[in-house]
Enzyme design. Structure first.
Site, short mmCIF file in Angstrom:
data_model
loop_
_atom_site.label_atom_id
_atom_site.label_comp_id
_atom_site.label_asym_id
_atom_site.label_seq_id
_atom_site.Cartn_x
_atom_site.Cartn_y
_atom_site.Cartn_z
N ASP A 1 47.52 35.60 5.05
CA ASP A 1 47.24 36.59 3.96
C ASP A 1 47.98 37.26 3.17
OD1 ASP A 1 44.05 38.84 4.38
OD2 ASP A 1 45.21 37.94 2.51
C1 GLC Z 1 43.67 39.54 0.17
C2 GLC Z 1 42.48 39.19 1.14
C3 GLC Z 1 42.08 37.71 1.16
C4 GLC Z 1 42.51 36.92 -0.15
C5 GLC Z 1 44.04 37.39 -0.49
C6 GLC Z 1 44.24 36.93 -1.97
O1 GLC Z 1 44.26 40.72 0.56
O2 GLC Z 1 42.70 39.86 2.30
O3 GLC Z 1 41.04 37.62 1.52
O4 GLC Z 1 41.99 35.58 -0.30
O5 GLC Z 1 44.32 38.63 -0.19
O6 GLC Z 1 43.86 37.56 -3.10
#
Ligand code: GLC
Length: 750
Positions: free
Chosen positions: A269
């Site tokens: 993430d």
């Molecule tokens: C965010 C989210 C994730 C997302 C990523 C990119 O923090 O937790 O679901 O795809 O970052 O935006």
């Protein structure tokens, strides 16, 4: 002589070289030869790559992209959010908008609505349509679907997920992944795993029994990987067994890659990587969003400071690591390239096509849940009537906001617009009253709705206006609920209470008191408390429905479509009915370790008793049950039977009759729940193990066949560390809601 020999050898060598060249030019390099097995292509490409090239492909080079291998003709790899629509482009290394004018998309209904359709074939359509939008936008991986289990109705991102039940989630996520990947776009199933709440998502260390992990929190991911063949999985921010889930020995190496044989890429993430050695050894393949040196906020273009970047390369050169782990990561990245960027057969894609809007409408119409309809006040016959529409959620755009799944849409039809459009040629009069003011903002990461929702009137004045108009209306439809602003169904925060915000409870009560045909439509991804439930005849759950929200809601409220959604979660009367909130703060939101604000330990003390499993065990009666949803017709589920009342391999085939006993066509979802009568461990009263949605004309009966297998009878045996089905008696029950099971049959596992 010697000269002649030398000349002969020279000619021979030259002709050899020539023939080599002609063969070589005739022979495409293995990694580019699409007739070759993908693994052979991976190995060939790997062998050709330099250390620097290998390092380049395993970490981000911009906010949402990572490098390809230009020298070998492999393009950069682009990802994008999110689960229900393709996010607008941001600047290379910023969250702010790139200001493109060609990236307005279709917002599909949020995944809680997709789950509420209980219609796996809609999931295929959904995934494929989203994939076409991604292709057109040049994205090779969609950062979705999100399938974390709805453990608490306060969960900030429940709207992005598929509810409380692992079986429903499994059945709905597999076709989504297959649909998306069918057009050559990788899914990235998230957030793996145990990311069930938002407030402390970066610091929470989840403590959970193996049974609950296996029986409740992992099955959706397991199905997405083993059946859906997902090409990507996103590690979650939170910790499990004290390791961050973006590089976790147990969840990534042992379970995901070891047991389940996942052959795709584990993507962190954004900002989820925190340690070089763990990033190298514990299953992470592509590092995104790390805040530069991993210790603080990001600095632009500091990708060289990522863990899996120069630090890692230096450690290899210095001999701290061989390239063993690196090559394994690169193999997975290359496999993903061959499935996506290097797949020349994939279609071009479309943006905002009519088919995509049709898909969005269908999913919305099939996901809207008719919760209550006393006196059949719905559907509304608008002829000659006056309808008062009340509420900020009747006009507020919902596609902007809520966090990373926020979108820039080509259009979003609000509930009021949907009703006005549907009734424009009728003699029905529509009036509007604001009713309440909630969140008048309308922007996220530089995307703005352009709406001016400003209204300085007092809440008393707003209510007085609505009450006055309600007195002379034939129907009052209140659109309320949540709105994806902070603490109201949004990433990064959990809700603080189940109550409706902005004084809506009072508004609903006073309107119901002056108009007997008051209908409340709740727009949210979570359950809300409904103290006024008995004071009004009709309640509808309208999710965050996306671009076609108003069209779908109008169709259902006016009877063009008979509602067929079923709740994908238990609608608790209050938090006291929820297992996660029955064991103090240690169970939610957790307790800070050693009193420091570094790690918060959250123990899932309710274990496997999540949702209806909990309310069944505690003999609680929720406001609305899991699987509940009414129709404009009525159904009878009867005559559940099985050919053989005993099985040795655990496979069972059931048949059940579903009859439309009403006077209009409608869809029903027949649900099958299994009970293990006697077991050496405690098990839920019943568990959903099969379902099917059927469409029936008035008076029509269909016999539905439902099959279950040995896993459906099994629990996770913590001593054997494996699934186990104990021989003995089981009961299967069928109906069209978890609290409306109208027939049962006993059978025995030999
Ligand atoms: C965010 C989210 C994730 C997302 C990523 C990119 O923090 O937790 O679901 O795809 O970052 O935006």
């Amino acid at each position: 002589m010697k000269r002649k020999l030398a000349l002969f050898l020279l000619i021979a060598q030259w002709s050899m070289f020539n023939s080599q060249c002609s063969i070589a030019s005739a022979q495409t390099p293995v990694y580019l030869d699409t007739t070759k097995d993908i693994e052979a292509r991976v190995e060939d490409a790997l062998a050709r790559m330099t250390l620097a090239e290998k390092i380049d492909v395993i970490h981000a080079q911009s906010k949402f992209s990572s490098a390809g291998v230009k020298r070998l003709g492999m393009p950069d790899f682009w990802t994008d959010d999110g689960p229900h629509g393709v996010r607008p482009d941001v600047l290379w290394d910023e969250w702010e908008q790139a200001g493109q004018t060609n990236d307005s998309c279709v917002a599909f209904p949020a995944l809680t609505c997709l789950a509420a359709t209980w219609h796996p074939s809609l999931s295929i359509l959904y995934g494929a349509a989203l994939g076409e939008e991604a292709l057109y936008r040049g994205k090779s991986m969609i950062l979705g679907p999100g399938i974390n289990i709805y453990r608490t109705p306060l969960g900030g991102r429940n709207f992005e997920y598929m509810g409380e039940d692992p079986y429903l989630t499994s059945r709905m996520v597999v076709p989504y992944v297959q649909g998306l990947q069918s057009v050559g776009v990788a899914s990235c199933v998230k957030h793996y795993c145990l990311n069930n709440d938002e407030e402390y998502r970066h610091q929470v260390n989840v403590i959970v029994s193996d049974r609950a992990l296996r029986e409740i929190y992992l099955p959706g991911f397991e199905a997405a990987v083993k059946e859906g063949k997902a090409w990507g999985v996103m590690g979650a921010y939170n910790l499990y067994k004290d390791e961050h889930n973006c590089h976790n020995q147990y969840t990534l190496n042992k379970i995901l890659k070891g047991e389940w044989g996942f052959d795709g890429v584990v993507v962190s993430d954004w900002g989820g990587a925190h340690d070089l050695d763990q990033a190298v050894k514990n299953g992470l393949d592509m590092e995104f969003g790390t805040w530069t040196n991993g210790l603080s906020e990001g600095a632009s273009n500091a990708y060289d400071m990522y863990y899996l970047s120069k630090q890692y390369q230096k450690a290899i050169v210095e001999g701290k690591y061989t390239t063993k782990e690196l090559d394994e990561k690169v193999r997975r990245v290359l496999r993903t390239f061959f499935r996506t960027t290097m797949n020349k057969q994939k279609p071009y894609g479309f943006l905002c096509s009519e088919e995509h809007y049709l898909t969005a409408r269908l999913v919305a119409q099939q996901g809207i849940v008719l919760l209550q309809n006393e006196g059949n006040v719905l559907p509304i016959d608008p002829a000659g009537k006056k309808i008062l529409v009340v509420g900020e959620n009747a006009i507020k755009m919902m596609t902007v906001g809520g966090g990373s799944s926020s979108l820039k849409v080509q259009h979003e039809i609000s509930p009021l617009q949907g009703l006005q459009e549907r009734l424009k040629d009728s003699n029905c009069q529509i009036e509007f009253a604001r009713g309440y003011v909630g969140d008048v903002s309308g922007s996220y990461n530089g995307v703005t709705t352009g709406q001016n929702l400003k209204d300085d009137r007092s809440s008393e004045a707003l209510i007085a206006e609505a009450v006055e108009k309600a007195k002379t209306a034939d129907y009052v439809i209140i659109f309320g609920g949540l709105n994806k602003s902070d603490y109201q169904d949004s990433e990064g925060h959990d809700r603080k209470t189940m109550d409706l915000p902005y004084g809506q409870d009072n508004l609903i009560k006073v309107l119901a008191a002056v108009n007997k045909n008051t209908i409340y439509v709740n727009i949210s991804g979570n359950a809300v408390s409904m103290p006024w439930k008995k004071q009004l005849p009709a309640i509808v759950q309208g999710w965050f429905l996306g671009s076609e929200a108003g069209t779908a809601l109008a169709a259902v409220l006016l009877g063009d479509v008979s509602p067929s959604g079923k709740l994908p979660f238990t609608w608790y009367e209050s938090l006291e009915q929820c297992g996660a909130h029955s064991f103090g703060e240690a169970a939610f939101p957790g307790i800070w370790r050693n009193g420091e604000k570094k790690i918060i330990d959250e123990e899932y003390k309710e274990g496997i008793y999540v949702g209806y499993r909990w309310t069944d065990k505690q003999k609680l009666k929720p406001t609305f049950a899991f699987g509940h949803g009414l129709s404009y017709t009525t159904f009878k589920v009867s005559n559940l039977r099985c050919a053989f009342n005993e099985t040795t391999d655990g496979n069972m085939t059931f048949k059940v009759d579903v009859t439309n006993t009403g006077n209009r066509t409608g869809c029903d979802v027949v649900q099958l729940y299994i009970t293990d009568v006697k077991c050496s461990v405690d098990r839920p009263v019943k568990e959903l193990k099969a379902f099917q949605k059927v469409t029936l004309k008035p008076g029509e009966t269909q016999t539905v066949t439902l099959t279950t297998d040995k896993r459906a009878l099994s629990f996770w045996d913590e001593t054997a560390d494996d699934w186990k089905a104990e021989p003995g008696e089981f009961i299967a029950q069928a109906g069209d809601a978890s609290d409306r099971l109208t027939c049962k049959v006993k059978f025995t596992l030999k």
